[in-house]
Design a protein around this motif. Structure first.
Motif, short mmCIF file in Angstrom:
data_model
loop_
_atom_site.label_atom_id
_atom_site.label_comp_id
_atom_site.label_asym_id
_atom_site.label_seq_id
_atom_site.Cartn_x
_atom_site.Cartn_y
_atom_site.Cartn_z
N LYS A 122 41.44 -29.46 11.92
CA LYS A 122 42.16 -29.57 10.44
C LYS A 122 41.51 -28.95 9.40
CE LYS A 122 43.53 -33.63 7.89
NZ LYS A 122 43.85 -35.20 7.94
N ARG A 123 39.99 -28.99 9.75
CA ARG A 123 39.15 -28.39 8.75
C ARG A 123 39.34 -27.09 8.46
NH1 ARG A 123 34.95 -31.39 11.19
NH2 ARG A 123 34.24 -29.42 12.15
N VAL A 124 39.41 -26.22 9.77
CA VAL A 124 39.38 -25.02 9.55
C VAL A 124 40.78 -24.57 9.32
CG1 VAL A 124 39.07 -22.86 11.05
CG2 VAL A 124 37.50 -24.43 11.22
N HIS A 125 41.74 -24.95 9.92
CA HIS A 125 42.94 -24.14 9.89
C HIS A 125 44.19 -25.24 9.11
CE1 HIS A 125 41.97 -21.60 13.24
NE2 HIS A 125 41.61 -22.72 13.97
N GLY A 126 43.63 -26.19 8.43
CA GLY A 126 44.28 -27.20 7.51
C GLY A 126 45.60 -27.83 8.35
N LYS A 127 45.61 -27.87 9.65
CA LYS A 127 46.56 -28.44 10.46
C LYS A 127 46.43 -29.84 10.49
CE LYS A 127 47.16 -24.70 13.70
NZ LYS A 127 47.17 -24.00 15.16
#
Length: 127
Positions: A122-127
């Motif tokens: 979630k932090r890295v890819h915004g998923k």
């Protein structure tokens, strides 16, 4: 370790397990049924403390259980400082309990790993 100390350690582990079951019951936590966004700061803090206290109790249980396991292994290996536990069923109920505790630890670790991966994604890819 003396036999009486070993037995007291087992009794302590059982008592701690009862305490953990009470502390980990979400029905008794502060703010039950209230959304986090609706809680005041005090209630959120009390809720966090309740969860943290249950986790700390579980840590003590795991440490005492681990110590009991070390003692049993040393006894089985013939080490002089172990205690030969008195048990009518060496692999019966005690074996099942140890297997269940091992499986619970494995599942908790797996859950923690999955949650960590999800947060990372979630932090890295915004998923």
């Amino acid at each position: 370790m003396r036999q009486d100390q070993y037995e007291r350690l087992q009794a302590l582990t059982e008592k701690l397990t009862d305490v953990f079951l009470d502390e980990a019951n979400p029905d008794t936590w502060p703010g039950r049924g209230v959304a986090l966004a609706q809680m005041d700061q005090q209630t959120r803090g009390d809720l966090y403390w309740s969860k943290k206290n249950a986790a700390a109790t579980l840590t003590v249980i795991m440490k005492t259980t681990s110590l009991i396991g070390v003692i049993q292994q040393r006894s089985a290996a013939g080490a002089g400082d172990g205690v030969q536990p008195e048990s009518d069923e060496p692999d019966g109920l005690d074996g099942e309990i140890r297997a269940a505790e091992k499986e619970a630890t494995r599942l908790l670790n797996k859950l923690g790993t999955a949650a960590g991966k999800e947060a990372f994604d979630k932090r890295v890819h915004g998923k």
